[in-house]
Write an enzyme that holds these catalytic residues in place. Structure first.
Site, PDB file in Angstrom:
ATOM      1  N   SER A 107       0.830  -1.199   0.000  1.00 23.69           N
ATOM      2  CA  SER A 107       0.000   0.000   0.000  1.00 23.69           C
ATOM      3  C   SER A 107       0.873   1.261   0.000  1.00 23.69           C
ATOM      4  O   SER A 107       1.635   1.476  -0.935  1.00 23.69           O
ATOM      5  CB  SER A 107      -0.964  -0.048   1.192  1.00 23.69           C
ATOM      6  OG  SER A 107      -1.993   0.906   1.050  1.00 23.69           O
ATOM      7  N   ASP A 214      -9.987  -4.790  -4.567  1.00 25.63           N
ATOM      8  CA  ASP A 214      -9.379  -3.799  -3.673  1.00 25.63           C
ATOM      9  C   ASP A 214     -10.122  -2.477  -3.834  1.00 25.63           C
ATOM     10  O   ASP A 214     -10.029  -1.819  -4.864  1.00 25.63           O
ATOM     11  CB  ASP A 214      -7.894  -3.628  -4.026  1.00 25.63           C
ATOM     12  CG  ASP A 214      -7.141  -2.764  -3.034  1.00 25.63           C
ATOM     13  OD1 ASP A 214      -7.786  -1.964  -2.325  1.00 25.63           O
ATOM     14  OD2 ASP A 214      -5.908  -2.886  -2.957  1.00 25.63           O
ATOM     15  N   HIS A 244      -7.902  -5.519  -0.068  1.00 26.85           N
ATOM     16  CA  HIS A 244      -6.670  -4.716  -0.079  1.00 26.85           C
ATOM     17  C   HIS A 244      -5.457  -5.433   0.505  1.00 26.85           C
ATOM     18  O   HIS A 244      -4.369  -5.388  -0.072  1.00 26.85           O
ATOM     19  CB  HIS A 244      -6.910  -3.412   0.666  1.00 26.85           C
ATOM     20  CG  HIS A 244      -5.738  -2.480   0.635  1.00 26.85           C
ATOM     21  ND1 HIS A 244      -5.128  -2.086  -0.541  1.00 26.85           N
ATOM     22  CD2 HIS A 244      -5.035  -1.871   1.640  1.00 26.85           C
ATOM     23  CE1 HIS A 244      -4.130  -1.259  -0.268  1.00 26.85           C
ATOM     24  NE2 HIS A 244      -4.050  -1.132   1.040  1.00 26.85           N
TER      25      HIS A 244
END
Length: 271
Positions: A107, A214, A244
């Site tokens: 991320s 996601d 995610h």
């Protein structure tokens, strides 16, 4: 589960807490860069698999995150976070000279890892990007367009199909559960643009893993960034239905196995 120890160093903006999981006879070093609002302690199961695979694993809690100093989740320049990560990598390279280094970022950590690879390409043998904040992130643009950032925390149901993951996230006192800060959003936006302008990582092998479902960092936005960053050696794995945090998904063993297979391929390359 592999044991770990913490250590502390003077980061760019204060004390940074780092963690290391040491293998008995390491074949390589795996460096972890965690995502926004979380901390490295959430990656114990990933580190355990890497240690069993022959890696000594290390990484920091980024400034303003986890056990590191600083105002919570405040990042004014991602380059400073990259500099702190570089301190961790250099420490590992000093302690374990000659071992290849594979950098794994999730991320926001994928953004940090991608920028690190652009700046310190020669230090890495491979790069793994999990649900990376790259390319086009529409949620970021929408938040920056507002006069006032709303106090809306990350929805834990977007992390994984496993409800236990969201529950643990909500109950974790080291996770930030408050709103985004404008300065941090501006810093992320600036780094996304900087990475796009800098371009390819050349011959560095890259593994990109992403959940098809996601909703925090949508697949197609990241794809634009991957295409700008990629060099000649990109492996792409998109997991149907996954959200995610693919390392915490219901098929996490498959995802981690893909990382281990990528490491084996990287380690088999001629020096």
């Amino acid at each position: 589960m592999a044991g770990s120890r913490e250590w502390e160093f003077a980061g760019v903006r204060g004390a940074v807490t780092a963690r290391i999981w040491a293998a008995d006879r390491p074949r390589y070093v795996a460096v972890l860069a965690h995502g926004y609002g979380e901390h490295l302690g959430r990656y114990g199961h990933v580190a355990d698999a890497l240690v069993r695979h022959g890696a000594t694993v290390c990484g920091p809690d980024h400034m303003g995150h986890g056990r590191s100093a600083g105002e919570r989740v405040l990042i004014e320049d991602v380059e400073e976070v990259v500099a702190d990560l570089h301190t961790v990598v250099e420490s590992a390279r000093t302690d374990l000279p000659g071992l290849p280094v594979i950098l794994i970022g999730h991320s926001m950590g994928g953004l940090i890892a991608a920028r690190y690879a652009q700046l310190h390409n020669e230090e890495l043998a491979g790069l793994v990007l999990s649900g990376p904040v790259l390319g086009r992130w529409d949620a970021l643009s929408a938040l920056l367009a507002l006069d006032e950032i709303p106090e809306v925390p990350i929805d834990p149901s977007t992390l994984s199909r496993d409800p236990a993951v969201g529950k643990a996230y909500v109950e974790d006192p080291l996770v930030w559960h408050g709103p985004f800060k404008r300065a941090t959003l501006e810093a992320l936006d600036a780094c996304i643009r900087r990475i796009a302008e800098h371009g390819t990582v050349g011959a560095l092998p890259v593994l990109w893993v992403h959940g098809e479902d996601d909703r925090l960092v949508p697949l197609e936005g990241s794809r634009a960034g991957i295409e700008a960053l990629r060099g000649a050696d990109l492996t792409e794995r998109i997991y149907p239905g996954a959200r995610h945090e693919v390392f915490n998904e219901t098929n996490q063993d498959e995802v981690i196995g893909e990382v281990l297979a990528f490491a084996d391929r990287v380690l088999a390359r001629p020096a």
